[in-house]
Design an enzyme around this catalytic site. Structure first.
Site, PDB file in Angstrom:
ATOM      1  N   ASN A  66      -6.880   1.184  -8.766  1.00  0.00           N
ATOM      2  CA  ASN A  66      -7.084   0.440 -10.016  1.00  0.00           C
ATOM      3  C   ASN A  66      -7.384  -1.032  -9.784  1.00  0.00           C
ATOM      4  O   ASN A  66      -8.348  -1.565 -10.327  1.00  0.00           O
ATOM      5  CB  ASN A  66      -5.841   0.569 -10.903  1.00  0.00           C
ATOM      6  CG  ASN A  66      -5.792   1.918 -11.595  1.00  0.00           C
ATOM      7  OD1 ASN A  66      -6.817   2.561 -11.797  1.00  0.00           O
ATOM      8  ND2 ASN A  66      -4.596   2.351 -11.959  1.00  0.00           N
ATOM      9  N   HIS A  87       7.360 -13.113  -7.204  1.00  0.00           N
ATOM     10  CA  HIS A  87       6.574 -12.429  -8.226  1.00  0.00           C
ATOM     11  C   HIS A  87       7.475 -11.746  -9.246  1.00  0.00           C
ATOM     12  O   HIS A  87       8.428 -11.079  -8.891  1.00  0.00           O
ATOM     13  CB  HIS A  87       5.684 -11.399  -7.533  1.00  0.00           C
ATOM     14  CG  HIS A  87       4.808 -10.628  -8.478  1.00  0.00           C
ATOM     15  ND1 HIS A  87       4.256 -11.173  -9.595  1.00  0.00           N
ATOM     16  CD2 HIS A  87       4.387  -9.345  -8.442  1.00  0.00           C
ATOM     17  CE1 HIS A  87       3.537 -10.263 -10.219  1.00  0.00           C
ATOM     18  NE2 HIS A  87       3.601  -9.142  -9.544  1.00  0.00           N
TER      19      HIS A  87
HETATM   20  O1  TXD Z   1       0.722  -9.356  -8.863  1.00  0.00           O
HETATM   21  C1  TXD Z   1       0.535  -8.564  -7.986  1.00  0.00           C
HETATM   22  N1  TXD Z   1       0.564  -8.947  -6.729  1.00  0.00           N
HETATM   23  C2  TXD Z   1       0.282  -7.155  -8.303  1.00  0.00           C
HETATM   24  C3  TXD Z   1       0.547  -6.163  -7.305  1.00  0.00           C
HETATM   25  C4  TXD Z   1      -0.307  -6.772  -9.526  1.00  0.00           C
HETATM   26  C5  TXD Z   1      -0.726  -5.477  -9.726  1.00  0.00           C
HETATM   27  C6  TXD Z   1      -0.571  -4.440  -8.723  1.00  0.00           C
HETATM   28  N2  TXD Z   1       0.246  -4.817  -7.624  1.00  0.00           N
HETATM   29  C7  TXD Z   1       0.363  -3.928  -6.490  1.00  0.00           C
HETATM   30  O2  TXD Z   1      -0.928  -3.705  -5.911  1.00  0.00           O
HETATM   31  C8  TXD Z   1       0.850  -2.525  -6.813  1.00  0.00           C
HETATM   32  O3  TXD Z   1       2.244  -2.501  -6.952  1.00  0.00           O
HETATM   33  C9  TXD Z   1       0.384  -1.778  -5.592  1.00  0.00           C
HETATM   34  O4  TXD Z   1       1.259  -1.991  -4.513  1.00  0.00           O
HETATM   35  C10 TXD Z   1      -0.970  -2.429  -5.273  1.00  0.00           C
HETATM   36  C11 TXD Z   1      -2.187  -1.627  -5.744  1.00  0.00           C
HETATM   37  O5  TXD Z   1      -2.080  -1.363  -7.101  1.00  0.00           O
HETATM   38  P1  TXD Z   1      -3.098  -0.353  -7.830  1.00  0.00           P
HETATM   39  O6  TXD Z   1      -2.754  -0.339  -9.257  1.00  0.00           O
HETATM   40  O7  TXD Z   1      -4.491  -0.660  -7.423  1.00  0.00           O
HETATM   41  O8  TXD Z   1      -2.657   1.029  -7.160  1.00  0.00           O
HETATM   42  P2  TXD Z   1      -3.541   2.357  -6.981  1.00  0.00           P
HETATM   43  O9  TXD Z   1      -4.462   2.516  -8.137  1.00  0.00           O
HETATM   44  O10 TXD Z   1      -2.597   3.423  -6.646  1.00  0.00           O
HETATM   45  O11 TXD Z   1      -4.454   2.031  -5.705  1.00  0.00           O
HETATM   46  C12 TXD Z   1      -3.952   1.900  -4.432  1.00  0.00           C
HETATM   47  C13 TXD Z   1      -4.999   2.440  -3.501  1.00  0.00           C
HETATM   48  C14 TXD Z   1      -5.242   3.949  -3.649  1.00  0.00           C
HETATM   49  O12 TXD Z   1      -6.601   4.198  -3.938  1.00  0.00           O
HETATM   50  C15 TXD Z   1      -4.827   4.523  -2.294  1.00  0.00           C
HETATM   51  O13 TXD Z   1      -5.595   5.635  -1.899  1.00  0.00           O
HETATM   52  C16 TXD Z   1      -5.082   3.315  -1.400  1.00  0.00           C
HETATM   53  O14 TXD Z   1      -4.600   2.216  -2.131  1.00  0.00           O
HETATM   54  N3  TXD Z   1      -4.411   3.411  -0.100  1.00  0.00           N
HETATM   55  C17 TXD Z   1      -4.974   2.967   1.028  1.00  0.00           C
HETATM   56  N4  TXD Z   1      -6.171   2.407   1.259  1.00  0.00           N
HETATM   57  C18 TXD Z   1      -6.480   2.099   2.534  1.00  0.00           C
HETATM   58  N5  TXD Z   1      -5.633   2.304   3.569  1.00  0.00           N
HETATM   59  C19 TXD Z   1      -4.419   2.852   3.374  1.00  0.00           C
HETATM   60  N6  TXD Z   1      -3.594   3.062   4.405  1.00  0.00           N
HETATM   61  C20 TXD Z   1      -4.051   3.226   2.059  1.00  0.00           C
HETATM   62  N7  TXD Z   1      -2.958   3.803   1.513  1.00  0.00           N
HETATM   63  C21 TXD Z   1      -3.187   3.916   0.187  1.00  0.00           C
END
Ligand code: TXD
Length: 310
Positions: A14, A177
């Site tokens: 997302n 945060h």
């Molecule tokens: O203020 C802030 N810093 C934040 C933080 C605001 C919003 C979201 N915040 C955090 O960002 C949230 O708690 C999550 O830890 C991350 C990502 O949030 P998002 O909403 O984008 O999560 P999703 O939709 O689950 O996407 C995470 C993606 C997903 O497509 C997984 O397949 C991928 O990460 N993923 C990876 N990509 C590459 N490499 C690895 N190892 C991997 N593992 C999971």
């Protein structure tokens, strides 16, 4: 690829996908989208590329399950990891996300030694510290996104309360945060007027409380994930400040070197962002109450870092 700056976004979920969208809509550079899930980054990158003719952007977009395409990035935004579900705190994500962020940073820094890293994955402050340790990068090139989001939430609620443009509202926040953020209402203004002169103390306290819980309010609505439009907009404001060397003052999670009384701890403070990354930490005198708030926030971050041994 072109002569445009190169921005890699790791995690095409997302937040990552929206970051990619806003980046190309502003034509800030070419974008490489990486995810572990096969097909997702490729599909989203191609879909976004096909919006180019309509929006009028020429940025290149590439999706991949590997890291070779990220080589020589100017900026790498790390959003990979798990997001919160209802009932979960940001800290519940600690171990799993530490593993993911650790492996991502390893892959990224091998190929982009001069990049600036922007961390998004939660628990944010601990993930930035971990990324800094793993990368071996100078601290001015490892930055966490949280304060821009927290202050955007704060600004939204203030603007709604006073029925003024969000553009007139500035907000000053410190600390970790979310739950442990330390807003400074006396430095939060509407057209230069401190909100403490425009709103009764109870109203300010209510808004602060809603801001602190701004993340969970959205998690509870969405149920299957957490906020992403405002978080990704916040990331893009940081990328814009860096790539266009704007020297913009924004609250970010950065490493302190004695400022505010902390050393080698990543925590949210106002910084000047420019082409070199963090170019200055802006310091102000805090009241005893604000100092106590920041100390509490710092303790929470230190605790997580101690668990992770970073
Ligand atoms: O203020 C802030 N810093 C934040 C933080 C605001 C919003 C979201 N915040 C955090 O960002 C949230 O708690 C999550 O830890 C991350 C990502 O949030 P998002 O909403 O984008 O999560 P999703 O939709 O689950 O996407 C995470 C993606 C997903 O497509 C997984 O397949 C991928 O990460 N993923 C990876 N990509 C590459 N490499 C690895 N190892 C991997 N593992 C999971």
């Amino acid at each position: 690829m072109s002569a445009r700056p190169k921005i890699s976004v790791i995690g095409a979920g997302n937040v990552g996908a929206s970051v990619a969208q806003y980046l190309v809509e502003k034509e800030l550079g070419d974008v490489v989208l990486v995810d572990v899930v096969e097909g997702i980054p490729q599909g989203k990158a191609l879909d976004l590329a096909q919006a180019g003719p309509v929006h009028g952007y020429d940025s290149d977009l590439v999706g991949s399950n590997g890291y070779d395409e990220t080589a020589d990035s100017d900026i790498v935004v790390i959003t990979a990891g798990l997001a919160r579900k209802p009932g979960m705190t940001r800290d519940d994500l600690l171990f799993k996300n530490a593993e993911i962020v650790g492996s991502v940073v390893e892959q990224v820094v091998k190929r982009s030694k001069n990049a600036i890293l922007i961390l998004v994955t939660n628990p944010l402050d601990a993930m930035v510290q971990l990324a800094w340790k793993k990368s071996g990068f100078p601290a001015e090139r490892v930055i966490g996104m949280a304060g821009v989001l927290d202050s955007a939430r704060f600004r939204t609620f203030i603007a709604r309360e006073l029925d003024v443009s969000v553009e007139n509202v500035t907000a000053f926040v410190l600390g970790g945060h979310g739950d442990s953020m330390v807003p400074l209402p006396r430095y939060s203004t509407v057209a230069g007027i401190p909100i403490t002169e425009l709103l009764p103390a109870e109203k300010v306290a209510q808004i602060v409380d809603r801001t602190r819980n701004g993340g969970i309010e959205i998690v509870n609505y969405l149920k299957s994930g957490s906020a992403y439009y405002a978080p990704s907009s916040a990331v893009v404001e940081m990328v814009d400040a860096i790539l266009r060397d704007k020297k913009k003052i924004l609250p970010c999670a950065v490493s302190l070197k004695g400022e505010y009384g902390y050393t080698d701890l990543f925590i949210g403070v106002p910084v000047k962002l420019g082409r070199k990354g963090v170019e200055e930490v802006i310091q102000i005198e805090l009241t005893a109450e604000e100092k106590a708030g920041l100390a509490k926030s710092a303790e929470a971050v230190k605790e997580l870092c101690a668990i992770l041994k970073v």
